[in-house]
Scaffold this active site. Structure first.
Site, mmCIF file in Angstrom:
data_model
loop_
_atom_site.group_PDB
_atom_site.id
_atom_site.type_symbol
_atom_site.label_atom_id
_atom_site.label_comp_id
_atom_site.label_asym_id
_atom_site.label_seq_id
_atom_site.Cartn_x
_atom_site.Cartn_y
_atom_site.Cartn_z
ATOM 1 N N LYS A 179 12.830 -14.973 1.947
ATOM 2 C CA LYS A 179 13.198 -13.699 1.322
ATOM 3 C C LYS A 179 13.942 -13.900 0.016
ATOM 4 O O LYS A 179 13.785 -13.118 -0.917
ATOM 5 C CB LYS A 179 14.058 -12.861 2.274
ATOM 6 C CG LYS A 179 13.249 -12.272 3.396
ATOM 7 C CD LYS A 179 13.933 -11.068 4.011
ATOM 8 C CE LYS A 179 13.001 -10.403 5.016
ATOM 9 N NZ LYS A 179 13.619 -9.245 5.657
ATOM 10 N N LYS A 183 1.435 -13.577 7.484
ATOM 11 C CA LYS A 183 1.864 -12.583 8.469
ATOM 12 C C LYS A 183 1.610 -11.168 7.944
ATOM 13 O O LYS A 183 1.765 -10.910 6.757
ATOM 14 C CB LYS A 183 3.370 -12.782 8.704
ATOM 15 C CG LYS A 183 3.934 -12.089 9.902
ATOM 16 C CD LYS A 183 5.442 -12.331 10.005
ATOM 17 C CE LYS A 183 6.210 -11.615 8.909
ATOM 18 N NZ LYS A 183 7.663 -11.605 9.108
ATOM 19 N N LYS A 230 5.403 -5.281 6.315
ATOM 20 C CA LYS A 230 5.489 -3.961 5.691
ATOM 21 C C LYS A 230 5.583 -4.062 4.175
ATOM 22 O O LYS A 230 5.425 -3.078 3.484
ATOM 23 C CB LYS A 230 6.647 -3.122 6.255
ATOM 24 C CG LYS A 230 7.797 -3.862 6.851
ATOM 25 C CD LYS A 230 8.682 -2.954 7.737
ATOM 26 C CE LYS A 230 9.659 -3.782 8.553
ATOM 27 N NZ LYS A 230 10.298 -3.062 9.638
#
Ligand code: TYM
Length: 334
Positions: free
Chosen positions: A111, A195, A198
């Site tokens: 991230k 993966k 969202k």
């Protein structure tokens, strides 16, 4: 006593990955054990959230839990920020966990990327708050998707270090990550090595829990596949990530296994398999999205359910926080 805790972030929409990897399995665990499910709004703000959007996403996630079958009288369902004990235990765990442990967290590395100096301190400390979420209830079982495994393992390390440092060998339990079933890692529909998330750039990569029937069908029709027919064994899915993903999604949606799905579809082309998968996905997801939309008509009722859940959560968490504070050496009110 066995106790389940899990949480989902209200940041943006919910995907089929969240549904199959988490929510659907949360529903299945109700009745088997005491279950506590949380909308982790405090985790969401580790990256910027527009305040109005956060309120909407919090209610929408609560609606998704309810629409999928979480029963607020059988489970404890609430949003994290209403139960202050999460943050309070989180601080203590910030003082137990080591910086080196946080540096090993792969999700943080992903991230933060090259932006390490610019991300929030909260994003860095995130796993320590997650440990508090779980341990403030002395939870023993944590159903999650594959991507959360490392965080639950860190939770075990934090529990063990607290117990050792303070000489309370059995105070915090060692929670087990429960990563089971065919869809613990649902992949991106356009790239089976990534993966489903969202935040991916194209909406065609994912199925959202709020997608309508036509959109779901279109996304499955356009999902990337290879030219070969479906194999007759799971072994035959090796090195075919997109094929494996669609078979696993089918298995999870139909409460079956990849083996059984291949038993039915071995030799079929994707041109035959995809319409069946689309029908199945629509049949399972559309009633949920319809109920979600109905529930969202009455946000005050959702808020009432969350408040009731928070009261139940506090009744478990507050005495555990009290004992923790006493163990740590904080002077308590008399
Ligand atoms: P979050 O909000 O990213 O995801 C919620 C749950 O959905 C699962 N999941 C998936 N499962 C299968 N395939 C996918 N593509 C997929 N994408 C997401 C996640 O594994 C997760 O179970 N840190 C957590 C939230 C959290 C938490 C907790 C979880 C905070 N405190 C305490 C358990 C216990 C998170 O960001 O999940």
């Amino acid at each position: 006593t066995p106790r389940v805790f899990s949480g989902i972030k209200p940041s943006g929409g919910l995907t089929l990955g969240n549904y199959l990897g988490a929510i659907k399995r949360f529903v299945d665990m109700q009745g088997e054990m005491e279950t506590i499910y949380c909308v982790v709004d405090m985790h969401a703000i580790t990256v910027w959230q527009d305040p109005a959007d956060l309120k909407h996403a919090t209610r929408e996630l609560a609606a998704a839990y309810l629409a999928a079958g979480i029963d607020p009288t059988r489970s404890t369902l609430f949003n994290q920020s209403q139960v202050a004990a999460h943050a309070e235990l989180g601080w203590i765990f910030n003082c137990v966990a080591r910086v080196g442990w946080m540096n090993r967290m792969t999700q943080f590395k992903d991230k933060a990327g090259k932006n390490r100096e610019k991300v929030s301190l909260g994003l860095y400390a995130y796993p320590s708050l997650m440990a508090a979420d779980i341990l403030i209830y002395h939870a023993t079982h944590v159903p999650v998707g594959e991507d959360q495994k490392q965080h639950v393992e860190l939770t075990r390390d934090i529990a063990a270090k607290f117990n050792t440092d303070y000489g309370v060998p059995d105070f915090f339990p060692q929670p087990e990550p429960i990563i089971e079933g065919p869809a613990t890692r649902v992949m991106n529909l356009r790239d089976g090595t990534k993966k489903m998330s969202k935040s991916g750039e194209s909406d065609m990569e994912r199925i959202n829990m709020t997608d309508d029937a036509d959109t779901i069908a279109k996304k499955i029709r356009k999902a990337r596949t290879d030219p070969d027919p479906l194999p007759d064994t799971v072994k035959g899915l090796d090195d075919r990530p997109e094929a494996r993903n669609l078979v696993e999604i089918y298995a999870a949606l139909s409460d079956s296994t990849p083996d059984a799905v291949l038993g039915e579809f071995a030799g079929a082309q994707f041109g035959q398999f995809k319409p069946k998968l689309a029908d199945l996905a629509v049949a399972k997801l559309e009633p949920i999205s319809t109920r979600m939309a109905d529930l969202m008509q009455d946000p005050a009722e959702i808020d009432r359910i969350l408040t009731m859940g928070a009261d139940k959560a506090r009744a478990i968490a507050d005495p555990i926080l009290d004992r923790t504070y006493d163990i740590v050496g904080f002077v308590r009110p008399r």
